[in-house]
Design a protein around this motif. Sequence first.
Motif, PDB file in Angstrom:
ATOM      1  N   TYR A 129      47.912  44.407  39.917  1.00  0.00           N
ATOM      2  CA  TYR A 129      47.229  44.673  41.177  1.00  0.00           C
ATOM      3  C   TYR A 129      46.283  43.563  41.625  1.00  0.00           C
ATOM      4  O   TYR A 129      45.663  43.669  42.678  1.00  0.00           O
ATOM      5  CB  TYR A 129      46.425  45.969  41.062  1.00  0.00           C
ATOM      6  CG  TYR A 129      47.251  47.160  40.629  1.00  0.00           C
ATOM      7  CD1 TYR A 129      48.077  47.820  41.532  1.00  0.00           C
ATOM      8  CD2 TYR A 129      47.227  47.608  39.308  1.00  0.00           C
ATOM      9  CE1 TYR A 129      48.849  48.906  41.136  1.00  0.00           C
ATOM     10  CE2 TYR A 129      47.991  48.688  38.897  1.00  0.00           C
ATOM     11  CZ  TYR A 129      48.799  49.335  39.824  1.00  0.00           C
ATOM     12  OH  TYR A 129      49.567  50.388  39.414  1.00  0.00           O
ATOM     13  N   THR A 130      46.144  42.507  40.819  1.00  0.00           N
ATOM     14  CA  THR A 130      45.263  41.415  41.213  1.00  0.00           C
ATOM     15  C   THR A 130      45.866  40.097  40.761  1.00  0.00           C
ATOM     16  O   THR A 130      46.930  40.063  40.129  1.00  0.00           O
ATOM     17  CB  THR A 130      43.852  41.595  40.628  1.00  0.00           C
ATOM     18  OG1 THR A 130      42.961  40.635  41.210  1.00  0.00           O
ATOM     19  CG2 THR A 130      43.839  41.438  39.116  1.00  0.00           C
ATOM     20  N   ASN A 170      41.615  35.781  39.845  1.00  0.00           N
ATOM     21  CA  ASN A 170      40.543  36.776  39.824  1.00  0.00           C
ATOM     22  C   ASN A 170      40.290  37.299  38.416  1.00  0.00           C
ATOM     23  O   ASN A 170      39.141  37.534  38.020  1.00  0.00           O
ATOM     24  CB  ASN A 170      40.874  37.935  40.763  1.00  0.00           C
ATOM     25  CG  ASN A 170      40.565  37.613  42.214  1.00  0.00           C
ATOM     26  OD1 ASN A 170      40.454  36.449  42.586  1.00  0.00           O
ATOM     27  ND2 ASN A 170      40.434  38.622  43.037  1.00  0.00           N
ATOM     28  N   MET A 214      35.703  39.510  45.181  1.00  0.00           N
ATOM     29  CA  MET A 214      36.520  40.714  45.361  1.00  0.00           C
ATOM     30  C   MET A 214      36.723  41.048  46.837  1.00  0.00           C
ATOM     31  O   MET A 214      37.778  41.547  47.236  1.00  0.00           O
ATOM     32  CB  MET A 214      35.869  41.899  44.633  1.00  0.00           C
ATOM     33  CG  MET A 214      35.928  41.827  43.124  1.00  0.00           C
ATOM     34  SD  MET A 214      35.046  43.191  42.318  1.00  0.00           S
ATOM     35  CE  MET A 214      35.971  44.604  42.944  1.00  0.00           C
ATOM     36  N   GLN A 264      36.997  38.874  49.086  1.00  0.00           N
ATOM     37  CA  GLN A 264      37.671  37.711  49.663  1.00  0.00           C
ATOM     38  C   GLN A 264      36.812  37.049  50.738  1.00  0.00           C
ATOM     39  O   GLN A 264      37.282  36.675  51.812  1.00  0.00           O
ATOM     40  CB  GLN A 264      39.039  38.113  50.227  1.00  0.00           C
ATOM     41  CG  GLN A 264      39.964  38.678  49.183  1.00  0.00           C
ATOM     42  CD  GLN A 264      41.314  39.083  49.730  1.00  0.00           C
ATOM     43  OE1 GLN A 264      41.564  38.997  50.928  1.00  0.00           O
ATOM     44  NE2 GLN A 264      42.197  39.534  48.860  1.00  0.00           N
ATOM     45  N   LEU A 303      34.793  45.423  51.373  1.00  0.00           N
ATOM     46  CA  LEU A 303      35.107  46.310  50.253  1.00  0.00           C
ATOM     47  C   LEU A 303      34.827  47.767  50.609  1.00  0.00           C
ATOM     48  O   LEU A 303      35.500  48.673  50.119  1.00  0.00           O
ATOM     49  CB  LEU A 303      34.283  45.911  49.021  1.00  0.00           C
ATOM     50  CG  LEU A 303      34.728  44.650  48.274  1.00  0.00           C
ATOM     51  CD1 LEU A 303      33.740  44.323  47.176  1.00  0.00           C
ATOM     52  CD2 LEU A 303      36.115  44.838  47.702  1.00  0.00           C
ATOM     53  N   GLN A 332      39.101  46.635  45.350  1.00  0.00           N
ATOM     54  CA  GLN A 332      40.345  46.054  44.877  1.00  0.00           C
ATOM     55  C   GLN A 332      40.666  46.679  43.516  1.00  0.00           C
ATOM     56  O   GLN A 332      39.975  46.441  42.535  1.00  0.00           O
ATOM     57  CB  GLN A 332      40.204  44.536  44.767  1.00  0.00           C
ATOM     58  CG  GLN A 332      39.768  43.858  46.059  1.00  0.00           C
ATOM     59  CD  GLN A 332      40.783  44.004  47.161  1.00  0.00           C
ATOM     60  OE1 GLN A 332      41.993  43.970  46.911  1.00  0.00           O
ATOM     61  NE2 GLN A 332      40.322  44.153  48.388  1.00  0.00           N
ATOM     62  N   TRP A 333      41.732  47.460  43.479  1.00  0.00           N
ATOM     63  CA  TRP A 333      42.044  48.264  42.304  1.00  0.00           C
ATOM     64  C   TRP A 333      42.192  47.405  41.052  1.00  0.00           C
ATOM     65  O   TRP A 333      41.635  47.714  39.988  1.00  0.00           O
ATOM     66  CB  TRP A 333      43.318  49.051  42.570  1.00  0.00           C
ATOM     67  CG  TRP A 333      43.801  49.901  41.447  1.00  0.00           C
ATOM     68  CD1 TRP A 333      45.009  49.836  40.835  1.00  0.00           C
ATOM     69  CD2 TRP A 333      43.092  50.970  40.778  1.00  0.00           C
ATOM     70  NE1 TRP A 333      45.107  50.785  39.845  1.00  0.00           N
ATOM     71  CE2 TRP A 333      43.954  51.495  39.795  1.00  0.00           C
ATOM     72  CE3 TRP A 333      41.826  51.517  40.929  1.00  0.00           C
ATOM     73  CZ2 TRP A 333      43.578  52.539  38.952  1.00  0.00           C
ATOM     74  CZ3 TRP A 333      41.459  52.560  40.083  1.00  0.00           C
ATOM     75  CH2 TRP A 333      42.318  53.060  39.124  1.00  0.00           C
ATOM     76  N   ASP A 369      41.000  44.398  40.403  1.00  0.00           N
ATOM     77  CA  ASP A 369      39.723  43.801  40.011  1.00  0.00           C
ATOM     78  C   ASP A 369      38.832  44.828  39.323  1.00  0.00           C
ATOM     79  O   ASP A 369      38.155  44.520  38.341  1.00  0.00           O
ATOM     80  CB  ASP A 369      39.004  43.228  41.235  1.00  0.00           C
ATOM     81  CG  ASP A 369      39.717  42.008  41.801  1.00  0.00           C
ATOM     82  OD1 ASP A 369      40.551  41.429  41.080  1.00  0.00           O
ATOM     83  OD2 ASP A 369      39.444  41.639  42.952  1.00  0.00           O
TER      84      ASP A 369
END
Length: 303
Positions: free
Chosen positions: A96-97, A101, A144, A146, A152, A158-159, A161
Amino acid sequence: MTQQEKMLSWAILLPVSAVLIWSLNIVVTRYVTDFISPVSISFYRWFFAFLILTPFILPRVIRERALIVPHLKQLAVLSAFGLVLYQGLAYTAAHYTTATNMGIINAFIPIFTIFVSMLILRDIPNRYAIIGSLLSFAGLIYVMGQGNPWGLLHAGGQWGDLLMIIAVFFYAFYGVFLKKWQLQIPLMLSLYVQILFALLYHLPFVAWLGLDAINMANAGSVIYASIFPSLIAPLVWMMAIQRLGPNRTSIFMNLMPVFTALIAFVWLKEAWTIYHSIGGAIILFGIVLAQKKTLAPVLLKAK
């Protein structure tokens, strides 16, 4: 250059090599997401590491069982936090990332270790640790989001992260428990028993989710994960600690975001953006500040 200076120059290559191996493992973790499930690669990693070590380490474990048996509960806890929860969540987060990251978030291990030490060891952080932690957290939120931290709130985070943050938090517990217990067990014996516990912990997940087959697409990643970050990097890291000391050695962990980003850029074509540069600089500055006049965390295990 004196002989001592030459030895120091060579010793510096030890922690750099270990961090490079762990950084490459992060990229491998991201790369292999399309070819094998998190449970499968995590299980295979420790299974093959266990097979490789068994002929060399099992006889020593049997001979020195009187030294190991009293600490089985502690070794089981270390295995759960360092080998299963940390690495298992990292393999899941990779879906997912980005590897970039993941490398940046891994740099938070010293920060989280400071606060877990406060919780478990009652080590009260000084003002540098508090200010540095807040700065690093701000940098992480910036990355996270961006470059747009307020985004956010609308995106719900962000799942991947978030999973990686939890994984790193668990690894901080691993380091603090090592420091608290200071088990007088040789590194490879301790690692071997921890790997055995990790395999036992995996069994319910394997029974429930099953295992993906090893094939040409994922075999290289499984072999790399089983040997280099699991066995070679810990040995090289411990050699570095013996020659440079724990404080000086731990500083090299700050190279992980840089190494990971470079490898991910070349291999996975991940972009390094301006928000990575700004957020990464803030995070690293905060980490360096947080360690001022504090003891560096004990980092003995593979990532």
